[in-house]
Design an enzyme around this catalytic site. Structure first.
Site, PDB file in Angstrom:
ATOM      1  N   GLY A  12       0.794  -1.230   0.000  1.00  0.00           N
ATOM      2  CA  GLY A  12       0.000   0.000   0.000  1.00  0.00           C
ATOM      3  C   GLY A  12       0.825   1.277   0.000  1.00  0.00           C
ATOM      4  CG  LEU A  42       5.172  -2.930  13.986  1.00  0.00           C
ATOM      5  CD1 LEU A  42       4.940  -1.657  13.168  1.00  0.00           C
ATOM      6  CD2 LEU A  42       6.454  -2.804  14.795  1.00  0.00           C
ATOM      7  N   GLY A  71      -0.344  -0.376   9.579  1.00  0.00           N
ATOM      8  CA  GLY A  71      -1.641  -0.233  10.234  1.00  0.00           C
ATOM      9  C   GLY A  71      -2.606  -1.280   9.729  1.00  0.00           C
ATOM     10  CB  SER A 116      -7.618   7.479   9.133  1.00  0.00           C
ATOM     11  OG  SER A 116      -8.852   7.271   8.472  1.00  0.00           O
ATOM     12  CE1 TYR A 157      -7.750   2.061  10.505  1.00  0.00           C
ATOM     13  CE2 TYR A 157      -9.379   3.747   9.992  1.00  0.00           C
ATOM     14  CZ  TYR A 157      -8.172   3.129   9.731  1.00  0.00           C
ATOM     15  OH  TYR A 157      -7.372   3.606   8.714  1.00  0.00           O
TER      16      TYR A 157
HETATM   17  P1  NAI Z   1      -1.877  -1.958   3.465  1.00  0.00           P
HETATM   18  O1  NAI Z   1      -2.617  -3.075   4.114  1.00  0.00           O
HETATM   19  O2  NAI Z   1      -1.639  -1.999   2.012  1.00  0.00           O
HETATM   20  O3  NAI Z   1      -0.479  -1.723   4.202  1.00  0.00           O
HETATM   21  C1  NAI Z   1      -0.346  -1.802   5.586  1.00  0.00           C
HETATM   22  C2  NAI Z   1       0.988  -2.462   5.920  1.00  0.00           C
HETATM   23  O4  NAI Z   1       1.078  -2.538   7.346  1.00  0.00           O
HETATM   24  C3  NAI Z   1       1.100  -3.903   5.365  1.00  0.00           C
HETATM   25  O5  NAI Z   1       2.317  -4.062   4.655  1.00  0.00           O
HETATM   26  C4  NAI Z   1       1.040  -4.746   6.594  1.00  0.00           C
HETATM   27  O6  NAI Z   1       1.779  -5.964   6.502  1.00  0.00           O
HETATM   28  C5  NAI Z   1       1.615  -3.804   7.657  1.00  0.00           C
HETATM   29  N1  NAI Z   1       1.210  -4.277   8.974  1.00  0.00           N
HETATM   30  C6  NAI Z   1      -0.063  -4.558   9.386  1.00  0.00           C
HETATM   31  N2  NAI Z   1      -0.025  -5.093  10.618  1.00  0.00           N
HETATM   32  C7  NAI Z   1       1.268  -5.133  10.997  1.00  0.00           C
HETATM   33  C8  NAI Z   1       1.928  -5.606  12.146  1.00  0.00           C
HETATM   34  N3  NAI Z   1       1.270  -6.193  13.158  1.00  0.00           N
HETATM   35  N4  NAI Z   1       3.279  -5.483  12.213  1.00  0.00           N
HETATM   36  C9  NAI Z   1       3.971  -4.943  11.179  1.00  0.00           C
HETATM   37  N5  NAI Z   1       3.390  -4.477  10.055  1.00  0.00           N
HETATM   38  C10 NAI Z   1       2.060  -4.600   9.954  1.00  0.00           C
HETATM   39  O7  NAI Z   1      -2.703  -0.656   3.875  1.00  0.00           O
HETATM   40  P2  NAI Z   1      -2.597   0.904   3.542  1.00  0.00           P
HETATM   41  O8  NAI Z   1      -3.918   1.303   3.088  1.00  0.00           O
HETATM   42  O9  NAI Z   1      -1.407   1.244   2.743  1.00  0.00           O
HETATM   43  O10 NAI Z   1      -2.441   1.448   5.033  1.00  0.00           O
HETATM   44  C11 NAI Z   1      -1.356   2.241   5.489  1.00  0.00           C
HETATM   45  C12 NAI Z   1      -1.880   3.131   6.611  1.00  0.00           C
HETATM   46  O11 NAI Z   1      -2.861   4.018   6.055  1.00  0.00           O
HETATM   47  C13 NAI Z   1      -2.576   2.405   7.748  1.00  0.00           C
HETATM   48  O12 NAI Z   1      -2.167   2.998   8.957  1.00  0.00           O
HETATM   49  C14 NAI Z   1      -4.042   2.695   7.507  1.00  0.00           C
HETATM   50  O13 NAI Z   1      -4.788   2.692   8.702  1.00  0.00           O
HETATM   51  C15 NAI Z   1      -3.968   4.064   6.898  1.00  0.00           C
HETATM   52  N6  NAI Z   1      -5.138   4.462   6.123  1.00  0.00           N
HETATM   53  C16 NAI Z   1      -5.537   3.736   5.029  1.00  0.00           C
HETATM   54  C17 NAI Z   1      -6.635   4.145   4.304  1.00  0.00           C
HETATM   55  C18 NAI Z   1      -7.116   3.404   3.101  1.00  0.00           C
HETATM   56  O14 NAI Z   1      -8.240   3.674   2.651  1.00  0.00           O
HETATM   57  N7  NAI Z   1      -6.334   2.526   2.518  1.00  0.00           N
HETATM   58  C19 NAI Z   1      -7.410   5.327   4.708  1.00  0.00           C
HETATM   59  C20 NAI Z   1      -6.879   6.043   5.842  1.00  0.00           C
HETATM   60  C21 NAI Z   1      -5.792   5.605   6.510  1.00  0.00           C
END
Ligand code: NAI
Length: 287
Positions: A12, A42, A71, A116, A157
């Protein structure tokens, strides 16, 4: 060229930022569950401690910046609130604090936290959970969420993102952060088409809620564009940006909360406001 720590670097928005930093010639120390320089979970204290220490060892005590992007979304399941709080709140705050001396060592470091727009667009998020998180008490915050039944994951969340945004605003302006040349800010994305959102869209009830949510520009955000904003916030252009929460959400926050902010300090808030002035004056005199 600099050295940057990126959590959530395997997917992401984190992956996009890591790729853009590398393409610009920087060294990236990625932290994730897989496909990263530092493999760490984490959600656990040992995982967070290990990730913090390994990054410090790999960067030789000097970081030019960090993107805290790991996240999880509103996961279903019995212990989901605790997991959301551990990853989305402690996974940001504990790592940022552990890396602060390394960030201070470079004199002009930038830190971007991915928050977010859920922080402002989800209604009636329990304040008790947010306060507990800001005290670092995940157990108490998770107990609060037990009262909210099936709404608990979404509220948890949003609580995690409110707490982390508030932590950014409170910390960024202090002597330990701003005073050491570190710029700490957050970005508040709306719905961005990443694997996290795709997972939610795969569940029909969640997909309906996501599609019903007002987005004035009428589409999902693009992770590459969000990464461009984060690159800007990690650049020297952000020298004068401190404690800001930058909304990049297609207009949802403005649509739903147009009159919520900016707002003048209300009469009942003036004593606390003047106290902040006095504290600042006292700190200036002490230097
Ligand atoms: P994604 O799922 O593509 O990437 C999130 C990354 O965090 C993944 O590589 C995952 O392996 C890693 N991760 C999750 N749990 C973990 C753990 N326990 N330990 C280590 N790494 C861990 O998601 P995205 O969308 O790129 O999310 C990035 C951030 O953006 C997050 O904090 C999310 O809450 C935030 N966000 C995302 C939105 C969306 O619509 N995609 C909207 C608003 C905020």
């Amino acid at each position: 060229m600099g050295t940057y720590a990126v959590t959530g670097s395997a997917s992401g928005m984190g992956a996009q930022v890591a790729a853009k930093l590398r393409a610009a010639g920087h060294t990236v120390i990625g932290v994730d569950l897989r496909d990263a320089e530092v493999l760490a979970d984490l959600s656990t204290p040992a995982g967070r401690d290990g990730a913090a220490a390994q990054v410090l060892a790999l960067c030789d005590g000097r970081l030019d910046g960090a993107l805290l992007g790991a996240g999880v979304g509103p996961l279903p399941g019995a212990d989901s609130a605790r997991r959301i709080f551990a990853i989305n709140y402690l996974g940001v705050v504990e790592l940022a604090q552990a890396w602060r001396p390394a960030l201070a060592a470079t004199g002009r470091a930038k830190v971007v936290v991915i928050a977010s727009n859920s922080a402002t667009t989800v209604p009636v998020v329990p304040g008790a959970a947010i306060r507990a998180l800001l005290r670092g008490d995940v157990d108490r915050a998770a107990r609060v969420m037990k009262w909210f039944g099936p709404a608990a994951p979404s509220l948890a969340y949003a609580a995690s993102k409110i707490a982390v945004s508030r932590w950014v605003r409170r910390s960024a302006v202090t002597a330990e952060w701003a005073g050491r040349g570190i710029r700490l800010n957050a970005i508040a994305p709306g719905a961005i088409l990443t694997p996290l959102l795709e997972k939610q869209l795969a569940t029909p009830s969640e997909a309906r809620a996501i599609h019903a949510f007002p987005v004035p520009v009428g589409d999902f955000g693009d992770p590459g564009q969000l990464a461009d904003w984060m690159m800007f916030m990690l650049s020297d252009a952000a020298d004068f940006v401190c404690g800001s929460i930058v909304f990049v959400d297609g207009g949802s926050d403005a649509y739903l909360r147009a009159n919520a902010w900016p707002k003048a300090v209300p009469a009942w808030g003036v004593p606390a406001y003047l106290w902040r002035f006095a504290k600042h004056r006292l700190a200036q005199r002490a230097v």
